[in-house]
Design a protein around this motif. Structure first.
Motif, PDB file in Angstrom:
ATOM      1  N   GLY A 198       0.922  -1.258   0.048  1.00  0.00           N
ATOM      2  CA  GLY A 198      -0.088  -0.020   0.013  1.00  0.00           C
ATOM      3  C   GLY A 198       0.861   1.135   0.058  1.00  0.00           C
ATOM      4  O   GLY A 198       0.471   2.393   0.591  1.00  0.00           O
ATOM      5  N   HIS A 199       1.925   1.222  -0.290  1.00  0.00           N
ATOM      6  CA  HIS A 199       2.759   2.429  -0.543  1.00  0.00           C
ATOM      7  C   HIS A 199       2.590   3.313  -1.527  1.00  0.00           C
ATOM      8  O   HIS A 199       2.440   4.871  -1.090  1.00  0.00           O
ATOM      9  CB  HIS A 199       4.267   2.076  -0.912  1.00  0.00           C
ATOM     10  CG  HIS A 199       5.006   3.107  -0.929  1.00  0.00           C
ATOM     11  ND1 HIS A 199       5.843   3.841   0.522  1.00  0.00           N
ATOM     12  CD2 HIS A 199       6.090   3.747  -1.763  1.00  0.00           C
ATOM     13  CE1 HIS A 199       6.543   4.623   0.374  1.00  0.00           C
ATOM     14  NE2 HIS A 199       6.841   4.830  -0.986  1.00  0.00           N
ATOM     15  N   LEU A 200       1.925   2.937  -2.718  1.00  0.00           N
ATOM     16  CA  LEU A 200       1.331   4.033  -3.490  1.00  0.00           C
ATOM     17  C   LEU A 200      -0.171   3.927  -3.500  1.00  0.00           C
ATOM     18  O   LEU A 200      -0.904   2.967  -3.269  1.00  0.00           O
ATOM     19  CB  LEU A 200       1.672   3.493  -4.906  1.00  0.00           C
ATOM     20  CG  LEU A 200       3.340   3.759  -5.219  1.00  0.00           C
ATOM     21  CD1 LEU A 200       3.800   3.103  -6.515  1.00  0.00           C
ATOM     22  CD2 LEU A 200       4.005   4.813  -4.955  1.00  0.00           C
ATOM     23  N   ALA A 201      -0.867   4.937  -3.922  1.00  0.00           N
ATOM     24  CA  ALA A 201      -2.171   4.986  -4.194  1.00  0.00           C
ATOM     25  C   ALA A 201      -2.713   4.134  -5.401  1.00  0.00           C
ATOM     26  O   ALA A 201      -2.348   4.248  -6.456  1.00  0.00           O
ATOM     27  CB  ALA A 201      -2.572   6.543  -4.541  1.00  0.00           C
ATOM     28  N   PRO A 202      -3.524   3.111  -4.902  1.00  0.00           N
ATOM     29  CA  PRO A 202      -4.031   2.286  -5.970  1.00  0.00           C
ATOM     30  C   PRO A 202      -4.506   2.937  -7.267  1.00  0.00           C
ATOM     31  O   PRO A 202      -4.212   2.451  -8.372  1.00  0.00           O
ATOM     32  CB  PRO A 202      -4.958   1.308  -5.468  1.00  0.00           C
ATOM     33  CG  PRO A 202      -4.666   1.342  -3.970  1.00  0.00           C
ATOM     34  CD  PRO A 202      -4.141   2.825  -3.687  1.00  0.00           C
ATOM     35  N   GLU A 203      -5.178   4.108  -6.981  1.00  0.00           N
ATOM     36  CA  GLU A 203      -6.000   4.405  -8.230  1.00  0.00           C
ATOM     37  C   GLU A 203      -5.102   5.168  -9.274  1.00  0.00           C
ATOM     38  O   GLU A 203      -5.282   5.185 -10.334  1.00  0.00           O
ATOM     39  CB  GLU A 203      -6.719   5.544  -7.820  1.00  0.00           C
ATOM     40  CG  GLU A 203      -6.288   6.752  -7.064  1.00  0.00           C
ATOM     41  CD  GLU A 203      -6.226   6.332  -5.351  1.00  0.00           C
ATOM     42  OE1 GLU A 203      -6.387   7.435  -4.580  1.00  0.00           O
ATOM     43  OE2 GLU A 203      -6.418   5.150  -5.088  1.00  0.00           O
ATOM     44  N   ASP A 204      -3.717   5.646  -8.712  1.00  0.00           N
ATOM     45  CA  ASP A 204      -2.635   6.324  -9.318  1.00  0.00           C
ATOM     46  C   ASP A 204      -2.297   5.152 -10.252  1.00  0.00           C
ATOM     47  O   ASP A 204      -1.662   5.115 -11.755  1.00  0.00           O
ATOM     48  CB  ASP A 204      -1.519   6.868  -8.641  1.00  0.00           C
ATOM     49  CG  ASP A 204      -2.009   8.134  -8.154  1.00  0.00           C
ATOM     50  OD1 ASP A 204      -3.226   8.699  -8.488  1.00  0.00           O
ATOM     51  OD2 ASP A 204      -1.424   8.411  -7.014  1.00  0.00           O
ATOM     52  N   VAL A 205      -1.737   3.909  -9.797  1.00  0.00           N
ATOM     53  CA  VAL A 205      -1.230   2.897 -10.390  1.00  0.00           C
ATOM     54  C   VAL A 205      -2.147   2.047 -11.674  1.00  0.00           C
ATOM     55  O   VAL A 205      -1.845   2.077 -12.613  1.00  0.00           O
ATOM     56  CB  VAL A 205      -0.870   1.668  -9.475  1.00  0.00           C
ATOM     57  CG1 VAL A 205      -0.457   0.374 -10.049  1.00  0.00           C
ATOM     58  CG2 VAL A 205       0.150   2.306  -8.347  1.00  0.00           C
ATOM     59  N   LEU A 206      -3.506   2.064 -11.098  1.00  0.00           N
ATOM     60  CA  LEU A 206      -4.477   1.629 -12.197  1.00  0.00           C
ATOM     61  C   LEU A 206      -4.654   2.726 -13.289  1.00  0.00           C
ATOM     62  O   LEU A 206      -4.851   2.131 -14.553  1.00  0.00           O
ATOM     63  CB  LEU A 206      -5.889   1.199 -11.463  1.00  0.00           C
ATOM     64  CG  LEU A 206      -5.655   0.222 -10.515  1.00  0.00           C
ATOM     65  CD1 LEU A 206      -6.834  -0.156  -9.770  1.00  0.00           C
ATOM     66  CD2 LEU A 206      -5.234  -1.243 -10.914  1.00  0.00           C
TER      67      LEU A 206
END
Length: 283
Positions: free
Chosen positions: A47-55
């Motif tokens: 959970g280090h990055l925002a999942p929405e940014d990755v997706l």
């Protein structure tokens, strides 16, 4: 059954284990992170990055390559459903290497505050992001040696600069075991560091082997694996041995990931890694 390049991993307690996530109460403790990194050779930051940014980036990647016939017609690009036919290789290479790799979206992801500012904090210095950043997808069912990343450690490709480069591997979307994430050879960084210091590993840049079970026997240790989720990252030293698993996803979902490298600006920088990644760059 876990495989890599067709080799079946031995799933006994002495040969297979799970990666240990960094506990939340250690995330803001730089000394604790360095202690863990020196001990384990990696930091598993869930959970280090925002999942929405990755997706969002995952969607961008597969949308861009839809023109080359990469994804199934009519599917949602964020799902990364592989088309049942071969891609247009010329179109694929043009879009990937002329548009995606040098593009603003990819650069923004790799320099986002949760990455660039985090590395500056961890390293306690101004930091440098190597321009050569690698992004890969793998389709389910691809077989043969070289389909999955073979066992290697990063320093073998980075000997023209500092040996204190840190890599970050970013799953671009969920990568459960069946989708073929990274596996790490437990404790291998200590043996590699000793061999490097003794000058025993001065061979040309190359992977070690595709035979992961054989390598685990040679080192008498375990491969460590995890079900990665969008937002997770792996940070690892340049000495730890790691490799990719085969993608055997039954819903034809592609694995997408990127690996990037940061180091202190004040330390020697490998000049060969200061151009954008290309299949013909010789590294």
């Amino acid at each position: 059954m876990l495989t890599s390049n067709g080799y079946v991993l031995e799933e006994t307690p002495s040969r297979l284990g799970g990666l240990e996530p960094v506990p939340m109460d250690e995330r803001g403790d730089r000394e604790a992170l360095w202690t863990r990194l020196r001990r384990d050779g990696y930091l598993y930051l869930t959970g280090h990055l925002a999942p929405e940014d990755v997706l969002e980036f995952r969607r961008y990647y597969f949308e861009a390559l839809a023109e080359a016939g990469l994804i199934a017609e009519g599917s949602d690009p964020v799902d990364g459903i592989a088309a049942p036919h071969d891609v247009d290789r010329a179109s694929y290479r043009r879009i990937l290497f002329d548009e995606i790799v040098p593009g603003a979206q990819y650069e923004a992801l790799c320099r986002s505050p949760r990455i660039a500012e985090w590395f500056a904090w961890l390293l306690g210095d101004d930091v440098h992001l190597h321009r050569r950043k690698i992004i890969r997808h793998t389709k389910p069912g691809e077989q043969g040696i070289g389909t999955a990343t073979q066992a290697h450690y990063d320093l073998v490709y980075l000997r023209e600069g500092s040996d204190r480069v840190l890599s970050m591997w970013i799953p671009l979307g969920d990568i459960p075991l069946e989708r073929g994430g990274l596996a790490y050879l437990e404790g291998s960084h200590r043996r590699v560091m000793a061999q490097e210091a003794a000058g025993e590993l001065r061979h040309p840049a190359a992977s070690i082997t595709a035979d992961l079970p054989g390598l685990a026997d040679e080192y008498d240790t375990r491969w460590l694996v995890a079900d990665y989720a969008a937002g997770d990252v792996m940070v690892h030293s340049a000495h730890i041995v790691h490799a990719g698993l085969d993608n055997v996803d039954t819903e034809s979902r592609m694995r997408l990931s990127t690996d990037i490298r940061y180091q202190r600006m004040s330390e020697p920088i490998d000049w060969r890694w200061q151009n954008h990644w290309h299949l013909d760059d010789g590294l």
